[in-house]
Design a protein around this motif. Structure first.
Motif, PDB file in Angstrom:
ATOM      1  N   PHE B  86     -15.878  39.614 -38.599  1.00  0.00           N
ATOM      2  CA  PHE B  86     -16.565  38.405 -39.048  1.00  0.00           C
ATOM      3  C   PHE B  86     -18.071  38.609 -39.156  1.00  0.00           C
ATOM      4  O   PHE B  86     -18.700  38.210 -40.130  1.00  0.00           O
ATOM      5  CB  PHE B  86     -16.275  37.230 -38.104  1.00  0.00           C
ATOM      6  N   GLY B  87     -18.648  39.270 -38.140  1.00  0.00           N
ATOM      7  CA  GLY B  87     -20.091  39.499 -38.137  1.00  0.00           C
ATOM      8  C   GLY B  87     -20.541  40.255 -39.379  1.00  0.00           C
ATOM      9  O   GLY B  87     -21.577  39.954 -39.974  1.00  0.00           O
ATOM     10  N   GLU B  88     -19.738  41.244 -39.778  1.00  0.00           N
ATOM     11  CA  GLU B  88     -20.088  42.040 -40.957  1.00  0.00           C
ATOM     12  C   GLU B  88     -19.934  41.215 -42.235  1.00  0.00           C
ATOM     13  O   GLU B  88     -20.753  41.303 -43.152  1.00  0.00           O
ATOM     14  CB  GLU B  88     -19.197  43.287 -41.022  1.00  0.00           C
ATOM     15  N   TYR B  89     -18.890  40.399 -42.259  1.00  0.00           N
ATOM     16  CA  TYR B  89     -18.636  39.544 -43.422  1.00  0.00           C
ATOM     17  C   TYR B  89     -19.806  38.602 -43.654  1.00  0.00           C
ATOM     18  O   TYR B  89     -20.336  38.486 -44.755  1.00  0.00           O
ATOM     19  CB  TYR B  89     -17.321  38.785 -43.193  1.00  0.00           C
ATOM     20  N   LEU B  90     -20.232  37.930 -42.565  1.00  0.00           N
ATOM     21  CA  LEU B  90     -21.322  36.966 -42.693  1.00  0.00           C
ATOM     22  C   LEU B  90     -22.650  37.686 -42.937  1.00  0.00           C
ATOM     23  O   LEU B  90     -23.473  37.238 -43.745  1.00  0.00           O
ATOM     24  CB  LEU B  90     -21.405  36.082 -41.434  1.00  0.00           C
ATOM     25  N   LEU B 139     -22.301  26.760 -42.304  1.00  0.00           N
ATOM     26  CA  LEU B 139     -21.695  25.838 -41.340  1.00  0.00           C
ATOM     27  C   LEU B 139     -21.322  24.517 -42.008  1.00  0.00           C
ATOM     28  O   LEU B 139     -20.265  23.952 -41.738  1.00  0.00           O
ATOM     29  CB  LEU B 139     -22.676  25.557 -40.201  1.00  0.00           C
ATOM     30  N   SER B 140     -22.211  24.016 -42.875  1.00  0.00           N
ATOM     31  CA  SER B 140     -21.993  22.696 -43.458  1.00  0.00           C
ATOM     32  C   SER B 140     -20.748  22.686 -44.344  1.00  0.00           C
ATOM     33  O   SER B 140     -20.072  21.663 -44.456  1.00  0.00           O
ATOM     34  CB  SER B 140     -23.215  22.268 -44.275  1.00  0.00           C
ATOM     35  N   TRP B 224     -16.324  28.044 -35.901  1.00  0.00           N
ATOM     36  CA  TRP B 224     -15.892  27.144 -36.971  1.00  0.00           C
ATOM     37  C   TRP B 224     -15.095  27.886 -38.033  1.00  0.00           C
ATOM     38  O   TRP B 224     -14.145  27.358 -38.596  1.00  0.00           O
ATOM     39  CB  TRP B 224     -17.111  26.484 -37.632  1.00  0.00           C
ATOM     40  N   PHE B 225     -15.521  29.125 -38.293  1.00  0.00           N
ATOM     41  CA  PHE B 225     -14.826  29.933 -39.297  1.00  0.00           C
ATOM     42  C   PHE B 225     -13.366  30.109 -38.872  1.00  0.00           C
ATOM     43  O   PHE B 225     -12.442  29.916 -39.664  1.00  0.00           O
ATOM     44  CB  PHE B 225     -15.518  31.290 -39.426  1.00  0.00           C
TER      45      PHE B 225
END
Lengths: 243, 236
Positions: B86-90, B139-140, B224-225
């Protein structure tokens, strides 16, 4: 007319569950508050800090914050509603009902123009910066702004294939529709008429002329003609694309 | 790093496909059309507002748009099944879109002010401001199923993160505004165009607080993801 009533009932039912329409009702209240309380504060600040008199620019503040935003927000929301209906298959469903595509579009167009007019009238007369004697002139100017809103809707529907692209198109059009018409006020050359290519130039100029007390109807007439010329091919394009 | 590189390449390809670059260039040209006719003094005064009020927002809309695209196209289902974390994706998204914002900001500043501005301050402000707005945009968008449900509520975070404009302009004189992390980037924009001289505490605040805030936004982004997307994948 019963078609309009049926479609209208359906929209109002949507208001309760659809943040988009709720936002359409709430947004104008925020704008009124901003202009009503922000303008006097900004005027005082400009006078005290920079010795700059903001009062002559108050009509321009009304145009920038209230008149032009109405066209882009209402036009954008209507486009998203239609894109929603296209995605959900509502437009296909309409085709097997007695409602013709023409009256569906007529209804959508009438609500775009009507809602824009209401927002223009409501926000500008509640801003505390607009002389009440001019409110009658605000009706035709508000209707013309509504036609600009309709152009916004049809342009978005012409370029966007889905809602995400629709939002991107609203973003891109925002500066064109709500930004560029503010420039001619600072220009003193015949070239300013070139901004007439932007639909909202016409209601803007009519509004500013009305406030100054000069002849404003030529801008209104020119605007109606120009909007008709722009709306017709866009309208044809949309009916062909859904037909 | 290799996975991040691959994710970045994918991100840039998607940017082209979603026409983000086109939209960015278009909005840049439009701002030039608005800014260039202004008298130079007014233009320099307007520039910080344009940079915070619009350029950082571009990222906000793009990243939210990308989330909705990926929900709709089901690409997330595929990405979740790869070793990509996830960290890499974001991070790939944030790096790609921040790069776009920096190009846009430098382009507009150079076209309007020539070399008469401070590049390091402008880039620092743009990077910090954009990263914040990207995370807020990401996030929104997560809790909403459809773009049209999101578009109106999205105005709230945008309004909140633009509040420092009132403090910067002197319209609202309160220390509370310093709680909004975009105040630091706005001060940097002002200094980049010689509208103000940064005090040492402003530099420390303007660099440190946005970084802390971004880190604070990164944590819920992950949660949240998982909650809104991963848990729903497969039965959405």
């Amino acid at each position: 007319m019963s078609t309009f009533a049926a479609l209208g009932r359906n929209d109002l039912r949507g208001v309760r569950r659809d943040t988009l329409l709720v936002g359409l009702f709430l947004a104008p209240l925020v704008w009124i508050a901003m202009v009503r309380f922000g303008t006097p504060a900004a005027t005082t600040l400009a006078a005290e800090e920079f010795g700059f008199d903001l009062v002559p620019y108050h009509p321009l503040v009304l145009v920038g914050f209230l008149l032009l935003t109405s066209a882009i927000v209402v036009g954008g929301v209507m486009a998203l509603l239609v894109l929603d209906e296209r995605d959900a298959g509502t437009l296909t469903a309409i085709r097997v009902t007695p409602v013709s595509m023409g009256s569906y579009l007529g209804y959508r167009s009438a609500t775009t123009v009507g809602v824009t007019l209401l927002i223009v009238l409501g926000t500008i007369s509640a801003s505390g910066l607009f002389p009440a004697r001019l409110i009658p002139a605000l009706v035709p100017i508000g209707l013309l702004t509504g036609l600009s809103g309709l152009v916004v809707t049809l342009v978005i529907l012409a370029v966007a294939t889905n809602k995400v692209e629709g939002v991107a198109a609203i973003r891109a059009l925002g500066i064109v529709i709500a930004g560029l018409p503010l420039l001619p006020s600072f220009m003193d050359s015949p070239w300013r008429l070139a901004f007439g290519l932007v639909p909202t130039f016409w209601p803007t100029e009519a509004f500013l002329a009305a406030v100054e007390g000069t002849t404003w109807w030529p801008y209104l007439a020119g605007g109606v003609v120009y909007h008709a010329l722009v709306i017709w091919p866009l309208y044809r394009r949309f009916t062909r694309s859904t037909g | 790093m290799n996975r991040l590189g691959a994710a970045l390449r994918l991100e840039l390809r998607l940017q082209r496909r979603y026409k983000f670059a086109h939209a960015a260039v278009f909005s840049g040209v439009m701002w030039l059309a608005l800014l260039l006719p202004m008298p130079p003094g007014l233009r320099a005064a307007a520039e910080p507002y344009v940079l915070l009020g619009d350029l950082t927002i571009v990222g906000f809309f793009f990243i939210a748009g990308a989330v909705f695209f990926e929900k709709g196209e089901r690409t997330l289902d595929a990405i979740v099944a790869t070793p990509l974390r996830f960290g890499e994706y974001l991070a790939a998204k944030v790096i790609g879109l921040t790069g776009l914002s920096v190009l846009l900001a430098v382009g507009i500043a150079t076209a309007t002010s020539g070399v008469d501005y401070h590049l390091p301050l402008l880039v620092t402000g743009t990077v910090l401001g954009t990263v914040l707005m990207l995370l807020v945009g990401f996030l929104s968008a997560l809790p909403f199923t459809s773009v049209s449900d999101w578009v109106m509520p999205a105005v709230l975070p945008i309004a909140l993160f633009n509040l420092p404009i009132f403090g910067y302009a002197g319209l609202w004189d309160t220390g509370w505004l310093y709680l909004v992390p975009t105040y630091g980037p706005l001060l940097f924009f002002g200094a980049a165009f010689d509208q103000l001289t940064l005090q040492p505490w402003q530099i420390i605040y303007g660099l440190g607080y946005p970084v802390l805030a971004a880190a604070g936004l990164w944590l819920p982004a992950r949660r949240w993801f998982d909650k809104y997307l991963i848990a729903k994948t497969g039965n959405a």
